[in-house]
Motif scaffolding. Structure first.
Motif, PDB file in Angstrom:
ATOM      1  N   HIS A  95       0.817  -1.215   0.000  1.00 13.35           N
ATOM      2  CA  HIS A  95       0.000   0.000   0.000  1.00 13.35           C
ATOM      3  C   HIS A  95       0.860   1.280   0.000  1.00 13.35           C
ATOM      4  CE1 HIS A  95      -3.517   2.403   0.973  1.00 13.35           C
ATOM      5  NE2 HIS A  95      -2.872   2.929   2.004  1.00 13.35           N
ATOM      6  N   HIS A  99       0.933   4.505  -2.601  1.00 13.18           N
ATOM      7  CA  HIS A  99       0.855   5.937  -2.274  1.00 13.18           C
ATOM      8  C   HIS A  99       1.992   6.688  -2.965  1.00 13.18           C
ATOM      9  CE1 HIS A  99      -2.444   6.811   0.398  1.00 13.18           C
ATOM     10  NE2 HIS A  99      -2.153   5.814   1.220  1.00 13.18           N
ATOM     11  N   GLY A 122      -2.044   6.227   8.906  1.00 14.64           N
ATOM     12  CA  GLY A 122      -1.333   5.069   9.447  1.00 14.64           C
ATOM     13  C   GLY A 122       0.176   5.152   9.318  1.00 14.64           C
ATOM     14  N   GLU A 148      -2.915  10.689  12.157  1.00 15.30           N
ATOM     15  CA  GLU A 148      -3.532  10.276  13.428  1.00 15.30           C
ATOM     16  C   GLU A 148      -3.519  11.456  14.409  1.00 15.30           C
ATOM     17  OE1 GLU A 148      -1.267   6.938  14.725  1.00 15.30           O
ATOM     18  OE2 GLU A 148      -2.539   6.556  16.480  1.00 15.30           O
ATOM     19  N   TYR A 150      -3.500  14.633  13.568  1.00 18.83           N
ATOM     20  CA  TYR A 150      -4.542  15.554  13.087  1.00 18.83           C
ATOM     21  C   TYR A 150      -5.915  15.103  13.584  1.00 18.83           C
ATOM     22  CZ  TYR A 150      -2.246  18.852   9.919  1.00 18.83           C
ATOM     23  OH  TYR A 150      -1.517  19.889   9.405  1.00 18.83           O
ATOM     24  N   ASP A 151      -6.186  13.800  13.458  1.00 21.69           N
ATOM     25  CA  ASP A 151      -7.515  13.300  13.841  1.00 21.69           C
ATOM     26  C   ASP A 151      -7.746  13.435  15.343  1.00 21.69           C
ATOM     27  OD1 ASP A 151      -7.942  12.724  11.195  1.00 21.69           O
ATOM     28  OD2 ASP A 151      -7.408  10.606  11.358  1.00 21.69           O
ATOM     29  N   PRO A 162     -12.879  12.788   9.779  1.00 16.92           N
ATOM     30  CA  PRO A 162     -11.446  12.906  10.039  1.00 16.92           C
ATOM     31  C   PRO A 162     -11.039  14.378  10.173  1.00 16.92           C
ATOM     32  CG  PRO A 162     -11.836  12.347   7.722  1.00 16.92           C
ATOM     33  CD  PRO A 162     -13.174  12.416   8.376  1.00 16.92           C
ATOM     34  N   GLY A 164      -8.095  16.138   9.479  1.00 21.61           N
ATOM     35  CA  GLY A 164      -7.099  16.860   8.675  1.00 21.61           C
ATOM     36  C   GLY A 164      -7.652  18.074   7.968  1.00 21.61           C
ATOM     37  N   ASP A 168      -6.910  22.044   8.681  1.00 20.16           N
ATOM     38  CA  ASP A 168      -6.287  22.758   7.565  1.00 20.16           C
ATOM     39  C   ASP A 168      -7.086  24.034   7.244  1.00 20.16           C
ATOM     40  OD1 ASP A 168      -4.751  23.326   5.359  1.00 20.16           O
ATOM     41  OD2 ASP A 168      -5.319  21.556   4.198  1.00 20.16           O
ATOM     42  N   GLY A 268       0.014  10.299   0.400  1.00 15.73           N
ATOM     43  CA  GLY A 268      -0.808   9.910   1.548  1.00 15.73           C
ATOM     44  C   GLY A 268      -1.792  11.024   1.885  1.00 15.73           C
ATOM     45  N   VAL A 270      -2.304  13.114   4.279  1.00 15.37           N
ATOM     46  CA  VAL A 270      -1.843  14.420   4.791  1.00 15.37           C
ATOM     47  C   VAL A 270      -1.151  15.228   3.673  1.00 15.37           C
ATOM     48  CG1 VAL A 270      -0.499  15.560   6.624  1.00 15.37           C
ATOM     49  CG2 VAL A 270      -1.649  13.409   7.100  1.00 15.37           C
ATOM     50  N   ALA A 272      -2.534  16.095   1.231  1.00 18.38           N
ATOM     51  CA  ALA A 272      -3.573  17.036   0.772  1.00 18.38           C
ATOM     52  C   ALA A 272      -3.480  18.357   1.528  1.00 18.38           C
ATOM     53  CB  ALA A 272      -4.956  16.422   0.990  1.00 18.38           C
ATOM     54  N   CYS A 299      -4.476  11.693  -3.136  1.00 16.03           N
ATOM     55  CA  CYS A 299      -3.764  11.739  -1.843  1.00 16.03           C
ATOM     56  C   CYS A 299      -4.366  10.726  -0.884  1.00 16.03           C
ATOM     57  CB  CYS A 299      -3.852  13.138  -1.237  1.00 16.03           C
ATOM     58  SG  CYS A 299      -2.821  14.350  -2.089  1.00 16.03           S
ATOM     59  N   THR A 300      -5.667  10.846  -0.626  1.00 12.62           N
ATOM     60  CA  THR A 300      -6.306   9.894   0.295  1.00 12.62           C
ATOM     61  C   THR A 300      -6.476   8.547  -0.422  1.00 12.62           C
ATOM     62  OG1 THR A 300      -8.309  11.057  -0.311  1.00 12.62           O
ATOM     63  CG2 THR A 300      -7.496  11.442   1.892  1.00 12.62           C
ATOM     64  N   ASP A 301      -6.770   7.509   0.383  1.00 11.60           N
ATOM     65  CA  ASP A 301      -6.787   6.142  -0.163  1.00 11.60           C
ATOM     66  C   ASP A 301      -7.666   6.016  -1.402  1.00 11.60           C
ATOM     67  OD1 ASP A 301      -5.011   5.194   1.632  1.00 11.60           O
ATOM     68  OD2 ASP A 301      -6.505   4.392   3.016  1.00 11.60           O
TER      69      ASP A 301
HETATM   70  O1  KG4 Z   1      -4.074   7.974   3.124  1.00 15.12           O
HETATM   71  P1  KG4 Z   1      -5.335   8.078   3.900  1.00 15.12           P
HETATM   72  O2  KG4 Z   1      -6.617   8.286   3.127  1.00 15.12           O
HETATM   73  O3  KG4 Z   1      -5.580   6.805   4.782  1.00 15.12           O
HETATM   74  C1  KG4 Z   1      -4.546   6.109   5.410  1.00 15.12           C
HETATM   75  O4  KG4 Z   1      -3.918   5.254   4.737  1.00 15.12           O
HETATM   76  O5  KG4 Z   1      -4.349   6.445   6.587  1.00 15.12           O
HETATM   77  O6  KG4 Z   1      -5.127   9.262   4.969  1.00 15.12           O
HETATM   78  C2  KG4 Z   1      -6.137   9.673   5.855  1.00 15.12           C
HETATM   79  C3  KG4 Z   1      -5.556  10.735   6.778  1.00 15.12           C
HETATM   80  C4  KG4 Z   1      -6.501  11.142   7.900  1.00 15.12           C
HETATM   81  O7  KG4 Z   1      -5.791  11.077   9.115  1.00 15.12           O
HETATM   82  C5  KG4 Z   1      -6.897  12.575   7.557  1.00 15.12           C
HETATM   83  O8  KG4 Z   1      -7.172  13.392   8.692  1.00 15.12           O
HETATM   84  C6  KG4 Z   1      -5.664  13.054   6.819  1.00 15.12           C
HETATM   85  O9  KG4 Z   1      -5.274  11.941   6.029  1.00 15.12           O
HETATM   86  N1  KG4 Z   1      -5.940  14.227   5.954  1.00 15.12           N
HETATM   87  C7  KG4 Z   1      -5.365  15.430   6.127  1.00 15.12           C
HETATM   88  C8  KG4 Z   1      -5.934  16.300   5.161  1.00 15.12           C
HETATM   89  N2  KG4 Z   1      -6.828  15.586   4.424  1.00 15.12           N
HETATM   90  C9  KG4 Z   1      -6.815  14.300   4.926  1.00 15.12           C
HETATM   91  N3  KG4 Z   1      -4.452  15.852   7.012  1.00 15.12           N
HETATM   92  C10 KG4 Z   1      -4.060  17.137   6.962  1.00 15.12           C
HETATM   93  N4  KG4 Z   1      -4.581  18.032   6.071  1.00 15.12           N
HETATM   94  C11 KG4 Z   1      -5.503  17.666   5.166  1.00 15.12           C
HETATM   95  N5  KG4 Z   1      -5.993  18.566   4.293  1.00 15.12           N
END
Ligand code: KG4
Ligand code: ZN
Length: 331
Positions: A95, A99, A122, A148, A150-151, A162, A164, A168, A268, A270, A272, A299-301
């Motif tokens: 995974h 990314h 993660g 994590e 951020y959350d 979540p 983030g 932001d 990943g 973050v 974003a 960026c996100t999964d």
């Molecule tokens: O990559 P992802 O979708 O899932 C994992 O593999 O963990 O990342 C999700 C994480 C969450 O903790 C979320 O709060 C964070 O990415 N995230 C951000 C932003 N958008 C999503 N963190 C900071 N700033 C953002 N704009």
């Protein structure tokens, strides 16, 4: 559905955020059950949106490590079953590598070796990426991942899950210098991270204690009546974000100096983050290095990054056996 490793024909993301929100984080059992319910409808929509029949597919790529084992098993079993009944070859991918590859989908031709920062819910790990198949771990978080943190901070600030994106957004209205949160490990030579201290710093601040300083013991025990903090939630969000970004950028630049790589890829959830994107690009450019981020939806999964990297694996004949297993961790 991805053609030639880059062209996204369809990208279907079935988010479970609404289900996990009330728990303030992912509940593994619920995640697995939702995966079982969603996997076949998602595959159907991905095929329909791309206008492709299952029989026209050359390779099925799946991520089988690392992550929640139950969720990985659902995806892997679906992929293996489709491969078994159709004869389509299977590619099983890490995974984290997917990314990292997502950045190359947005910016083809990034020079390698490059420094890769994977920063998500993660992971917070730095790699030296030799090519799409080989990378060396340079360092990683010793406790929480940045996402994590951020959350958890968003939970403390009651900004939802979540966290983030809300942090932001709110940070734009705050003063990033209002509170100084300690930048753990920043002056160390090792390329490791620690985010649990910042989270505790925010908690103490919000409870009116010890305003995010580096003192180890709070002045009052944690449950005493709290004076009202003098800073706004936006200031806390901005100051927290400034500390996280400082650490992520500082450590990445240390990795660049250490490895002498000419480019940086950040991936990943973050990745974003708007402030991370700004500061990373500015400071890398000041050091003569180029920083690259994936487009926001990558960026996100997402599965597009898995299909994208899968293309390169298939081209090189790196086909998995149908007896391949899932792994929660990379050994
Ligand atoms: O990559 P992802 O979708 O899932 C994992 O593999 O963990 O990342 C999700 C994480 C969450 O903790 C979320 O709060 C964070 O990415 N995230 C951000 C932003 N958008 C999503 N963190 C900071 N700033 C953002 N704009
Ligand atoms: Zn991820």
């Amino acid at each position: 559905m991805v053609r030639d490793g880059r062209e996204i024909l369809s990208s279907v993301v079935s988010s479970q955020v609404d289900i996990h929100r009330k728990f303030g984080g992912v509940v593994p059992e619920l995640a697995c059950r939702c995966h079982i319910q969603n996997i076949l409808p998602v595959i159907d929509v991905a095929l329909a949106e791309a206008g492709v029949e299952l029989t026209q597919i050359d390779t099925i790529a799946v991520t089988n490590r690392p992550g929640l084992i139950g969720a990985l098993l659902v995806g892997l079993t679906a992929a293996k079953t489709l491969c078994a009944v159709t004869g389509i070859p299977l590619v099983a991918l890490d995974h984290v590598a997917c990314h990292l590859y997502s950045t190359h989908m947005t910016h083809p031709g990034i020079a390698m070796p490059c420094v890769g920062l994977v920063v998500s819910g993660g992971h917070t790990h730095l790699y030296l990426c030799r090519d799409h198949f080989r990378r060396e771990l340079l360092g990683g978080t010793q406790d929480d991942a940045a996402g994590e943190a951020y959350d958890k901070v968003a939970c403390i600030l009651e900004l939802g899950y979540p966290g983030g994106k809300p942090i932001d957004d709110l940070a734009r209205q705050g003063n990033p210098k209002a509170i100084h949160f300690k930048r753990a490990f920043l002056n160390r030579e090792e390329l490791d991270f620690s985010f649990s201290g910042i989270k505790t710093g925010v908690l103490y601040h919000v409870r009116g204690q010890n305003v995010g300083s580096s003192r180890r013991t709070p002045k009052r025990p944690i449950r005493t009546p709290k004076p009202k903090p003098t800073t706004s939630t936006a200031d806390v969000a901005a100051s927290f974000q400034a500390a996280v970004v400082d650490i992520l950028v500082g450590k990445t630049l240390q990795a660049v100096r250490h490895s002498k790589a000419g480019s940086v890829v950040v991936a990943g959830g973050v990745a974003a983050n708007s402030r991370l994107r700004e500061v990373m690009c500015e400071r890398c450019s000041a050091e003569g290095v180029e920083a690259f981020f994936p487009e926001l939806r990558l960026c996100t999964d997402n599965a597009a990054m898995v299909a994208g990297l899968g293309y390169h694996y298939a081209l090189c004949g790196k086909i998995a056996s149908l007896s391949v297993d899932a792994a929660a961790r990379i050994s």
